[in-house]
Design an enzyme around this catalytic site. Structure first.
Site, PDB file in Angstrom:
ATOM      1  N   GLY A  13       0.823  -1.205   0.000  1.00 12.13           N
ATOM      2  CA  GLY A  13       0.000   0.000   0.000  1.00 12.13           C
ATOM      3  C   GLY A  13       0.859   1.256   0.000  1.00 12.13           C
ATOM      4  N   HIS A  19       4.589   2.476  -7.900  1.00 14.90           N
ATOM      5  CA  HIS A  19       3.643   1.355  -7.875  1.00 14.90           C
ATOM      6  C   HIS A  19       2.715   1.420  -9.102  1.00 14.90           C
ATOM      7  CE1 HIS A  19       4.241   1.601  -3.319  1.00 14.90           C
ATOM      8  NE2 HIS A  19       4.538   0.352  -3.597  1.00 14.90           N
TER       9      HIS A  19
END
Ligand code: PAF
Length: 269
Positions: A13, A19
């Site tokens: 996360g 990402h």
């Protein structure tokens, strides 16, 4: 759905542009994309680090929705570790040095959770960033040794405009530290040039940059010139190299690396 291929991006996360780059790469290579977000307790060697790791689930979900990710998998700790876990995946040799030595147990935690996630998601392809190059090697070795039916795809490190490698941990940096942090990548670029010019021994280059970074206010764990295929210390005949670095700046531990191809020579890289 039956017959469709699955690309999987495991994360903890706190998603940043790096990402999202992995997600974009995944989208081009499969019918469905699954992203997991799980802050894995077993890979943290310091309790405070685990407790303080940035958790930004709602904002992360928004980012994944904007990219039309098919599944965001966000398991609870109790779901992943309902009881004491008696089985561990431990990848020797590639895990032993560098971050493995500086963070005891870290790569066992990574290999174990990644193995569990692969078994749950059952992807065809998995996407990992090259910034955590040792982690990438650990996963590749586990996949090969245990015949895990998945293709590991490596995605180049995504950098800020000044060159700092993107990382969730960059949010820990104060403004002054953030300005300074780029010196880590600058050291890698200069050391790469020194290796390409081949005037100095690897060990001298490593020592020089360890001292330089220390003088600049970093606390380096390692600055190591390695063979890229097995991460052992590079020797004179080796051509495909990588320099791995980890250093603390204040309370933030930063890692980065740079690849070197000695078959092309200093002018062509
Ligand atoms: O690189 C990470 O974010 C983590 O180490 C991973 C691969 C998601 C395992 O927890």
């Amino acid at each position: 759905m039956a017959g469709e291929s699955i690309a999987f991006v495991p994360t903890m996360g706190n998603l940043h542009a790096g990402h999202l780059q992995l997600v974009n790469a995944a989208k081009t290579q499969a019918d469905r994309v699954v992203v997991s977000m799980f802050v894995n307790p077993t890979q943290f060697d310091e309790q405070g680090d685990y407790a303080n790791y940035p958790r930004t689930e709602e904002a992360d979900i928004d980012k994944l929705q904007a990219l039309a990710v098919d599944v965001a998998y966000v398991p609870a700790v109790e779901e992943m570790y309902p009881d004491d876990i008696l089985t561990k995946v431990s990848v020797s040799q590639v895990s032993d040095n560098y971050c493995g030595a500086a963070r005891p147990g870290h790569f066992d935690g990574v290999a174990t959770i990644v193995c569990k996630l692969f078994n749950i998601v059952q992807p065809d392809k998995v996407f990992f960033g090259e910034k955590d190059f040792q982690q990438l090697m650990v996963i590749r070795t586990m996949v090969a040794d245990l015949n895990v039916p998945v293709e590991v795809v490596a995605v180049p490190t995504f950098r800020e405009l000044d060159g700092l490698a993107m990382s969730s941990r960059n949010t820990y940096l104060s403004e002054a530290e953030r300005q300074q942090a780029v010196q880590l990548y600058q050291a890698l670029c200069q050391a790469k040039q020194a290796v390409l010019e081949q005037h100095k021994r690897f060990i001298e280059i490593e020592r020089y940059y360890l001292q330089l970074l220390t003088g600049q206010g970093f606390e380096p764990d390692y600055f190591s010139i390695c063979r890229r295929h097995d991460l052992q210390a590079a020797t004179d005949g080796d051509k495909q190299l990588i320099i791995l670095v980890a250093a603390r700046l204040g309370k933030t531990r930063l890692i980065d690396n740079i690849q070197i191809d000695l078959t092309v020579g200093p002018l062509n890289y």
